[in-house]
Write a protein that holds these residues in place. Structure first.
Motif, PDB file in Angstrom:
ATOM      1  N   VAL A 176     117.243 -43.107 -31.959  1.00 62.33           N
ATOM      2  CA  VAL A 176     117.409 -42.290 -30.749  1.00 62.33           C
ATOM      3  C   VAL A 176     116.411 -41.145 -30.749  1.00 62.33           C
ATOM      4  N   LEU A 177     116.267 -40.481 -31.903  1.00 62.02           N
ATOM      5  CA  LEU A 177     115.344 -39.348 -31.970  1.00 62.02           C
ATOM      6  C   LEU A 177     113.899 -39.809 -31.767  1.00 62.02           C
ATOM      7  N   ARG A 203     108.901 -40.182 -26.192  1.00 58.31           N
ATOM      8  CA  ARG A 203     108.838 -40.015 -24.739  1.00 58.31           C
ATOM      9  C   ARG A 203     108.078 -38.743 -24.382  1.00 58.31           C
ATOM     10  N   GLU A 232     123.542 -28.207 -35.675  1.00 58.28           N
ATOM     11  CA  GLU A 232     124.878 -28.754 -35.915  1.00 58.28           C
ATOM     12  C   GLU A 232     125.024 -30.140 -35.319  1.00 58.28           C
ATOM     13  N   LYS A 233     125.712 -30.974 -36.031  1.00 57.90           N
ATOM     14  CA  LYS A 233     126.107 -32.290 -35.491  1.00 57.90           C
ATOM     15  C   LYS A 233     127.462 -32.111 -34.770  1.00 57.90           C
ATOM     16  N   PRO A 234     127.746 -32.868 -33.783  1.00 58.93           N
ATOM     17  CA  PRO A 234     126.892 -33.868 -33.116  1.00 58.93           C
ATOM     18  C   PRO A 234     125.768 -33.183 -32.329  1.00 58.93           C
ATOM     19  N   LEU A 235     124.576 -33.672 -32.553  1.00 61.98           N
ATOM     20  CA  LEU A 235     123.446 -32.982 -31.961  1.00 61.98           C
ATOM     21  C   LEU A 235     122.983 -33.661 -30.666  1.00 61.98           C
ATOM     22  N   SER A 236     122.288 -32.899 -29.926  1.00 60.31           N
ATOM     23  CA  SER A 236     121.758 -33.389 -28.655  1.00 60.31           C
ATOM     24  C   SER A 236     120.275 -33.698 -28.850  1.00 60.31           C
ATOM     25  N   PRO A 237     119.884 -34.951 -28.714  1.00 64.14           N
ATOM     26  CA  PRO A 237     118.458 -35.301 -28.869  1.00 64.14           C
ATOM     27  C   PRO A 237     117.579 -34.507 -27.912  1.00 64.14           C
ATOM     28  N   ARG A 238     118.115 -34.239 -26.726  1.00 62.49           N
ATOM     29  CA  ARG A 238     117.319 -33.525 -25.729  1.00 62.49           C
ATOM     30  C   ARG A 238     117.035 -32.115 -26.219  1.00 62.49           C
ATOM     31  N   ARG A 239     118.058 -31.461 -26.704  1.00 61.47           N
ATOM     32  CA  ARG A 239     117.881 -30.072 -27.154  1.00 61.47           C
ATOM     33  C   ARG A 239     116.990 -30.024 -28.372  1.00 61.47           C
TER      34      ARG A 239
END
Lengths: 130, 612
Positions: A16-17, A23, A103-110
């Motif tokens: 995902v990352l 992108r 921190e997990k759960p992390l946001s790939p966007r952030r």
């Protein structure tokens, strides 16, 4: 092209990352654990690193300390993904330059936004700590 | 009575002593007198002989009517002790003699000595007569013939004559009188003392407490009264002291009993105790202290804290009580490791023992509690929570990431949508498996999980498990094989629990197998036991890791990416379940050679089969 090394024993996280960063035109190098990452760093240092903390063989903390010890003149940004919230588990990071927690759960966007922000500020002498 | 007897003996003794003294005096006197008489005789005899020796013979001897000097001298003179006087020729002829009646002149028995003409001889005259002391001297004759003038005297004896009686009487009488006088005077002087002694004896023997009348002698009376009073007081005092001694002995024994009891109680307490005196020195240490601190009691009691205490904080605490004293100190609590790199953890509470309002200080009490179990439990609990948290957050993290991707436009991508769906599904299953494992483990550990045993036909049971695992094995491109005989023995077990255990082991076998590998599920009988085996030809487990695979959250450090799905709880749960069935799991494995897990269970007896 900027490059980012992603170190995690979870293939889905890497996937995902990778997709998210590629992108944004960032080249992604991956490693499954800290030992693997240190091996690959010999071939060339990335512009930033995103690493998990709990990994087999060499964990994220040892990886960060080793990177700073081996390459003290190139303190690229290291983002540590962790689910450990205890304060004593975070104290070690303050002794290292340019290492921060995520921190997990992390946001790939952030995460991608943070990396971009760092790349934009790469010319400035100040370094960022978590 | 005894006193009177002593009194009589004293008088008798004095009389005997007086008589003895008189006898001695008389004896001495007699001896002195005898010696004097002997000397007198000797002088007289020698003088007479010398005198007569000077006279001519014819003067000495009586001729006819002319009486010789010899005759007249000794006839009329009659000296005392005179025995005879004779003129003898040298050949022994008696020329003339004068003898005492009843006496004979002895024969001449010696030869005159020219060198010593005047001599005296002492000889026995006969058996019944006294000794004779003869004095002799030469006597010259007109014709030149030598003759001897011999005069003999009886040797005086120790005689006790009548004339001596008055003397001895005069000597004895005063001596004899002195004794009674002395005795009388002594008795008179001793009488008060004797009376006091009698009265004192009465006090001791009869224990009178009333006043005792005493004699009129003032000084002695006062003294005696004081002595009697002192003795009575001492007697009373001794009785009091004896009573007190008995009381003290009783109290001492009670105290000793109480002390022993208290000591026993203190030693029985599960906590270790140290007692410090007001100066901070250790005066008591219970036995538990030795095991808790890892230091022997003699060292704790007598050694310096700086030498035996390895923990800085505890050492500092004890030293503060030594250097600062206990006044002003407050109760303190501390948790520490007695020795570095040790799991043992001790909690100590130090409390100064001071009475209210700065009253007497008794010292300080140090209570040591062994918190090792609680500490390890807490650490284990914290570690467990951390692990569970991580195990749950990891799949949640993946789910969140894929959801965000779908939300950010990934949903429009068919391939991404399918991938996300599958991953989310897998992660949900992973979380579900973890939660189920945790729940089962929790039930087992709190003792709420009791096997509901039924008769289990092993062949059908394993077939069921095989069928359940087959899809997953095929997904991982691992071949599955089942080897179990139809007629194999049945077992008495909780089917659901045992299924969880075997499923976990089979899942592991598939997980740790390479693509193209094989997992074999089988069962066999072995001496009344039933052995269910799961064998794979996967990555294997190194020997040094094999003991740990049955612990919580321990995963073999395989490089295979499939291991990421493990929680490290499956084998732990399987082991717990098998143990609840009174069985055991054994492991044979080697790196790159695969592993074989064997579950050993007792085959059901006919009774067990009839009961279920």
């Amino acid at each position: 092209m900027k490059s980012v090394m992603i170190v995690d024993d979870e293939p889905h996280v890497i996937r995902v990352l990778r997709l998210t960063l590629e992108r944004q035109g960032i080249r992604v190098i991956t490693a499954a654990n800290g030992s693997d990452a240190l091996e690959k760093l010999r071939a060339g240092l990335p512009d930033a690193m995103i690493t998990d903390l709990q990994m087999p063989k060499t964990d994220g903390r040892v990886l960060c300390e080793s990177v700073r010890a081996l390459y003290p003149d190139q303190p690229f940004l290291v983002i540590v993904m962790t689910s450990m919230t205890a304060l004593e588990e975070r104290e070690w990071i303050t002794r290292l330059q340019n290492v921060e927690f995520c921190e997990k759960p992390l946001s790939p966007r952030r995460l991608a936004e943070r990396v971009s922000q760092y790349f934009e500020s790469m010319g400035t002498p100040e370094v960022l700590h978590a | 009575m005894n006193v009177n007897m002593k009194h009589s003996r004293l008088g008798l003794s004095l009389i005997i002593a007086a008589i003895a003294a008189i006898v001695v005096l008389i004896a001495i006197s007699s001896i002195k007198k005898h010696e004097s008489m002997v000397q007198q005789v000797r002088e007289q005899g020698m003088g007479v002989v010398r005198s007569l020796s000077a006279l001519p013979l014819d003067v000495l001897v009586t001729r006819g009517a002319e009486i010789g000097v010899l005759h007249s001298l000794f006839t009329f003179y009659k000296p005392e002790h005179f025995a005879y006087a004779a003129i003898t020729s040298l050949d022994g002829r008696t020329i003339a003699e004068v003898v005492k009646p009843g006496m004979l002149t002895p024969s001449l028995t010696y030869v005159p000595d020219q060198a010593q003409p005047f001599r005296e001889h002492l000889f026995e005259a006969g058996l019944d007569t006294k000794k004779i002391r003869e004095f002799s001297g030469p006597l010259a004759t007109p014709d030149g013939e030598q003759m001897l003038i011999r005069v003999g005297y009886h040797e005086p004896g120790i005689a006790f004559g009548g004339e001596d009686l008055s003397f001895f009487g005069m000597l004895a009488l005063p001596t004899f009188l002195i004794v009674p006088l002395f005795y009388f005077l002594l008795a008179r002087e001793l009488k008060p003392l004797r009376s006091a002694y009698q009265k004192l004896s009465t006090v001791f023997e009869e224990k009178r407490s009333t006043a005792i009348p005493l004699s009129q002698e003032v000084d002695l009376q006062n003294f005696t009264q004081r002595v009697i009073s002192y003795i009575q007081d001492s007697n009373s005092e001794m009785k009091v002291l004896e009573r007190e001694k008995l009381d003290l002995l009783t109290r001492n024994r009670l105290l000793e009993y109480g002390n022993n009891k208290l000591n026993f109680v203190l030693q029985s307490l599960p906590e270790g105790l140290l007692v410090l005196d007001p100066a901070g020195h250790i005066t008591f240490a219970s036995n538990k202290v030795e095991a808790m601190l890892g230091v022997d009691l003699p060292t704790v009691m007598s050694g310096r804290v700086e030498d035996w205490c390895e923990n800085d904080a505890f050492r500092g605490l004890l030293l503060r009580f030594q250097t600062g004293g206990i006044h002003g100190m407050r109760a303190e609590t501390l948790e520490f490791h007695p020795r570095p790199q040790q799991d043992k953890r001790i909690r100590t509470i130090v409390k100064p023992l001071i009475a209210a309002n700065e009253g007497p200080a008794f010292g300080s009490l140090v209570v040591l509690q062994d918190m090792t179990r609680e500490h390890l439990g807490q650490c284990a609990s914290q570690s467990f929570v951390a692990h569970v948290s991580h195990e749950l957050k990891s799949p949640l993290n993946v789910i969140a990431m894929y959801c965000e991707m779908l939300r950010d436009g990934g949903a429009g991508n068919e391939a991404m949508r399918i991938e996300a769906t599958n991953v989310i599904h897998d992660e949900v299953e992973r979380m579900n498996g973890l939660v189920n494992n945790l729940l089962n483990i929790s039930k087992i550990e709190v003792g709420g999980f009791k096997p509901q045993t039924t008769r289990v036909k092993v062949d059908d049971f394993l077939q069921d498990i095989f069928n359940h695992a087959l899809p997953k094995a095929e997904l991982n491109q691992v071949r599955m094989q089942l080897t179990v005989a139809r007629e194999i023995a049945s077992i008495s077990a909780d089917k659901d629990m045992l299924r969880i255990a075997i499923n976990n082991i089979v899942s592991n076998a598939i997980k740790y197998s390479q693509e193209g590998g094989q997992v074999t599920l089988g069962a066999r009988e072995d001496n009344g036991n039933l052995v269910i085996e799961v064998q794979d030809n996967g990555i294997g487990i190194p020997v040094d890791e094999q003991a740990g695979v049955f612990q919580k959250f321990v995963r073999a450090k395989g490089a295979n990416t499939h291991t990421r799905n493990g929680h490290g709880l499956g084998l732990y749960l399987a082991n717990e379940i098998v143990q609840l069935h009174h069985g055991k799991i054994t492991l044979e494995s080697a790196p790159d050679k695969g592993s074989r897990f064997s579950i050993h269970l007792k085959a059901a007896t006919s009774n067990e089969l009839n009961l279920v």
